[in-house]
Write an enzyme that holds these catalytic residues in place. Structure first.
Site, PDB file in Angstrom:
ATOM      1  CG  ASP A 134       0.405  -1.008   7.812  1.00  0.00           C
ATOM      2  OD1 ASP A 134       1.674  -1.782   8.090  1.00  0.00           O
ATOM      3  OD2 ASP A 134       1.138  -0.230   7.593  1.00  0.00           O
ATOM      4  CG  ASP A 180       5.191   3.581   7.562  1.00  0.00           C
ATOM      5  OD1 ASP A 180       3.866   3.508   6.599  1.00  0.00           O
ATOM      6  OD2 ASP A 180       5.168   2.183   8.715  1.00  0.00           O
ATOM      7  CG  HIS A 181       4.469   0.161   4.506  1.00  0.00           C
ATOM      8  ND1 HIS A 181       4.371  -0.711   4.638  1.00  0.00           N
ATOM      9  CD2 HIS A 181       3.959   0.474   5.376  1.00  0.00           C
ATOM     10  CE1 HIS A 181       3.315  -1.703   5.923  1.00  0.00           C
ATOM     11  NE2 HIS A 181       3.382  -0.077   6.256  1.00  0.00           N
ATOM     12  CG  HIS A 225       4.183  -2.188  11.613  1.00  0.00           C
ATOM     13  ND1 HIS A 225       5.228  -0.680  12.104  1.00  0.00           N
ATOM     14  CD2 HIS A 225       3.854  -1.795  10.666  1.00  0.00           C
ATOM     15  CE1 HIS A 225       4.670   0.188  10.866  1.00  0.00           C
ATOM     16  NE2 HIS A 225       3.758  -0.530  10.053  1.00  0.00           N
ATOM     17  CG  HIS A 254      -3.747   0.300   6.870  1.00  0.00           C
ATOM     18  ND1 HIS A 254      -4.086   1.032   8.338  1.00  0.00           N
ATOM     19  CD2 HIS A 254      -2.713   1.027   6.017  1.00  0.00           C
ATOM     20  CE1 HIS A 254      -2.573   1.598   8.539  1.00  0.00           C
ATOM     21  NE2 HIS A 254      -2.215   0.937   7.567  1.00  0.00           N
ATOM     22  CG  HIS A 275       0.479   4.653   4.347  1.00  0.00           C
ATOM     23  ND1 HIS A 275      -0.760   3.643   5.465  1.00  0.00           N
ATOM     24  CD2 HIS A 275      -0.657   5.373   4.300  1.00  0.00           C
ATOM     25  CE1 HIS A 275      -1.609   3.462   5.697  1.00  0.00           C
ATOM     26  NE2 HIS A 275      -2.162   5.274   5.405  1.00  0.00           N
ATOM     27  CG  HIS A 304      -0.061   0.644   2.152  1.00  0.00           C
ATOM     28  ND1 HIS A 304       0.505  -0.949   3.110  1.00  0.00           N
ATOM     29  CD2 HIS A 304      -0.127   1.374   3.384  1.00  0.00           C
ATOM     30  CE1 HIS A 304       1.000  -1.020   4.347  1.00  0.00           C
ATOM     31  NE2 HIS A 304       0.704   0.448   4.329  1.00  0.00           N
TER      32      HIS A 304
END
Length: 255
Positions: A131, A59-60, A169, A111, A57, A55
């Site tokens: 996530d 942090d990915h 995570h 998410h 985001h 996805h």
């Protein structure tokens, strides 16, 4: 034989590194930061062939520009213009071949709306779920609805019980503390929390989990359990599995 190892990033992310002993090529999943990926590849004498993205985001995906510039890998992910450098856009029902294995793609919105998961059958089967599904928990609903996330989790729960779950995570301790509150008499959750605490005391990852284990300890996969519903009913509606899920998710958000 495909092996999977975690590359820790930020405070609690895992970037998953896939490799085979017979090849110097590697694949990573959700590289939010390029630096630890480059360091791991250089230490192991590997070159980056493929990136899987679940996805959009940051942090990915934050490491994509530097990794693309350095290695020119295939980049496979959901069709979202917010993701840099995609070479293959995939969605529900699509397949791709990575490291000699067929990966099936599942749409798992909740998410985020673009969220997908990658699954490959084998011994054992492997699931890279970003996530959406965590050990003992699930992702927050930033874009999707409780109904969407509940349906997405049911899709993943339908995969083989022996599937290894590679979430993105290290949230296990916090998730299992909530799981204990939701099901105070679930002995499997008590044992899982103790095992997770031992692992973290030695700075070891609590992942991967298995789907069989998640069905025993994860309240978001147990919305039809009578005891869980009785406890959750103190926080909202539990008339249906979907309503129970929505109540649990809202409770967890403020837990």
């Amino acid at each position: 034989m495909l092996s999977v190892t975690p590359i820790p990033a930020f405070s609690d992310n895992y970037i998953w590194l896939l490799r085979q002993d017979t090849s110097p090529e590697a694949c990573v999943v959700d590289p939010g930061d390029a630096e630890p990926v480059i360091r791991a590849l250089e230490q192991e004498g590997l070159t980056l062939d493929t990136i899987l993205v679940t996805h959009h985001h940051h942090d990915h995906t934050g490491g994509l520009p530097e990794l693309i510039d350095r290695y020119s890998p295939r980049v496979i992910g959901p069709d979202n213009p917010r993701i840099t450098g995609l070479t293959e856009r995939v969605g529900d029902g699509d397949t791709c071949r990575v490291m000699g294995r067929r990966f099936d793609v599942f749409a798992v919105p909740g998410h985020t709306l673009d969220h997908i998961a990658f699954f490959t059958a084998g011994i054992p089967p492997l699931l890279f779920c970003g996530d959406t599904l965590f050990c003992g928990g699930c992702g927050r609903l930033f874009e999707g609805s409780p109904e969407q996330m509940h349906r997405s989790l049911q899709v993943l729960a339908g995969l083989p019980d022996e599937t290894l779950v590679f979430a993105a995570h290290e949230y296990t301790l916090a998730n299992l503390r909530f799981a204990q509150a939701a099901e105070p008499h679930n002995s499997d959750t008590v044992e899982a929390l103790a095992a997770a605490q031992r692992a973290r005391d030695f700075d070891k990852p609590t992942l991967p989990s298995t789907l069989a284990r998640e069905k025993r300890i994860n309240p978001f996969l147990r919305c039809n359990d009578p005891e869980l519903r009785a406890v959750a009913s103190q926080h909202g509606s539990t008339d249906t599995d979907q309503a129970t899920f929505a109540t649990l998710r809202a409770w967890k958000d403020s837990f």
